[in-house]
Scaffold this active site. Sequence first.
Site, PDB file in Angstrom:
ATOM      1  N   HIS A   1       0.715  -0.961  -0.447  1.00 38.74           N
ATOM      2  CA  HIS A   1      -0.035  -0.061  -0.252  1.00 38.74           C
ATOM      3  C   HIS A   1       0.291   1.296  -0.192  1.00 38.74           C
ATOM      4  O   HIS A   1       1.085   1.535   0.742  1.00 38.74           O
ATOM      5  CB  HIS A   1      -0.704  -0.045   1.332  1.00 38.74           C
ATOM      6  CG  HIS A   1      -1.763   0.734   2.089  1.00 38.74           C
ATOM      7  ND1 HIS A   1      -1.378   2.460   1.242  1.00 38.74           N
ATOM      8  CD2 HIS A   1      -3.545   0.738   1.673  1.00 38.74           C
ATOM      9  CE1 HIS A   1      -2.647   2.548   1.728  1.00 38.74           C
ATOM     10  NE2 HIS A   1      -3.748   2.052   1.943  1.00 38.74           N
TER      11      HIS A   1
ATOM     12  N   GLU B   1      -1.263   1.375  -5.373  1.00 38.66           N
ATOM     13  CA  GLU B   1      -0.848   0.107  -4.571  1.00 38.66           C
ATOM     14  C   GLU B   1      -1.038  -0.539  -5.933  1.00 38.66           C
ATOM     15  O   GLU B   1      -1.519  -0.731  -6.816  1.00 38.66           O
ATOM     16  CB  GLU B   1      -2.043  -0.052  -3.148  1.00 38.66           C
ATOM     17  CG  GLU B   1      -2.570   1.327  -2.497  1.00 38.66           C
ATOM     18  CD  GLU B   1      -3.626   0.853  -1.719  1.00 38.66           C
ATOM     19  OE1 GLU B   1      -4.052   0.099  -1.341  1.00 38.66           O
ATOM     20  OE2 GLU B   1      -4.246   2.675  -2.287  1.00 38.66           O
TER      21      GLU B   1
HETATM   22  O1  LIG Z   1      -6.971   4.164   6.955  1.00 42.16           O
HETATM   23  P1  LIG Z   1      -6.567   2.863   6.940  1.00 42.16           P
HETATM   24  O2  LIG Z   1      -7.218   1.834   7.002  1.00 42.16           O
HETATM   25  O3  LIG Z   1      -4.623   2.600   6.085  1.00 42.16           O
HETATM   26  O4  LIG Z   1      -6.842   2.801   4.425  1.00 42.16           O
HETATM   27  C1  LIG Z   1      -6.669   3.310   3.999  1.00 42.16           C
HETATM   28  C2  LIG Z   1      -7.461   3.389   3.112  1.00 42.16           C
HETATM   29  O5  LIG Z   1      -7.307   2.382   2.265  1.00 42.16           O
HETATM   30  C3  LIG Z   1      -6.856   1.901   1.076  1.00 42.16           C
HETATM   31  O6  LIG Z   1      -6.312   1.241   0.334  1.00 42.16           O
HETATM   32  C4  LIG Z   1      -8.719   1.992   0.069  1.00 42.16           C
HETATM   33  O7  LIG Z   1      -8.612   1.404  -0.504  1.00 42.16           O
HETATM   34  C5  LIG Z   1      -9.295   3.548   1.366  1.00 42.16           C
HETATM   35  O8  LIG Z   1     -10.227   2.715   1.371  1.00 42.16           O
HETATM   36  C6  LIG Z   1      -9.062   2.783   2.997  1.00 42.16           C
HETATM   37  O9  LIG Z   1      -9.029   4.359   3.277  1.00 42.16           O
END
Ligand SMILES: O=P(O)(O)OC[C@H]1O[C@@H](O)[C@H](O)[C@@H](O)[C@@H]1O
Length: 312
Positions: free
Chosen positions: A181, A284
């Site tokens: 990510h 990502e």
């Molecule tokens: O706040 P987190 O759990 O790290 O996620 C952040 C974002 O991660 C992204 O990968 C998702 O597509 C989003 O929907 C999400 O808000």
Amino acid sequence: MSNSLRATLYQRFEKLPGVRLEQHGQLLALRVENQAASALVFLQGAQLAHYQRQGEHPAIWLSPQCTYQRGKPLRGGVPVCWPWFGDLERNPAAIRRQWRAADAPAHGFARNRDWRLDDVSCPDPERTLIDLSLTVAATDDAAWPLGALLQLHIEVSARLRIELRVSNQAATAFYYSGALHSYYAVSAIDTVRVDGLQRLNYIDCARDWDHGRQHGELAIDGETDRIYHGAWGPIRVIDHGWRRVLHLSSEGSDSAVVWNPWVEKSQRLSDFADDAYRGMLCVETANAGEDFAIVEPGETRRLGFTLRCRPL
Ligand SMILES: O=P(O)(O)OC[C@H]1O[C@@H](O)[C@H](O)[C@@H](O)[C@@H]1O
């Protein structure tokens, strides 16, 4: 982490050139610096939190508001999302069924766990290699009662390469989705365009999981949360402000997620300043949506990307 384990890590790795262990709040991290680049990797979640080529702007974004607490992933860097991507409820039934606890953490549990630092090596003055792993044993994890070995290999050099290997060490096949990510640092979100997604179909998670198709380069001008399918080719994040292109190529991934929370969601996110959306963009390398994996006993699957920073 016990004091003796910590002492062993210091003894093994601190004598390597440009390698240092650092404590940030409750979390232990490895800082590496070589002639080409520098990086910071946390043992919790095997989360890379910084990557910068010498003399250039950082390529990876990390929130200055991170609180470095155990069990809480850092906002930024490259969280390893596994064994599901995003909200578990949005994943295929085969993945949902494998989770036996009431609360399912967003993006799975791997990013909240302590990984082992298996090896660090410096094969030449411009390259540092880091290997981390996490064993999920069927016998001691009632919430996810399957057996997996996760290995993350990170190359810090003029390029950044991250590869996640997922091996099945038990007798039962398992399914997963996930992502590397990456939060990329950008000069200003309105000067950025994303190339390489043209003509791909996507799921628009910010608009009721509607389906769409990408026409032309992607400009970010509102909340963006999309799963692109068929994203095999390179993706380029073109940053006109810093006159730089982040060139991404992926392995083992058929899907790419592009995320920027924009104004309103920024105000709701943890560890994220109201205007932080201007300086970051997540692209990502994923196994998300209909792109999920099955791992048979004895099998290993890979998910990886290589980032090259080029002048525009
Ligand atoms: O706040 P987190 O759990 O790290 O996620 C952040 C974002 O991660 C992204 O990968 C998702 O597509 C989003 O929907 C999400 O808000």
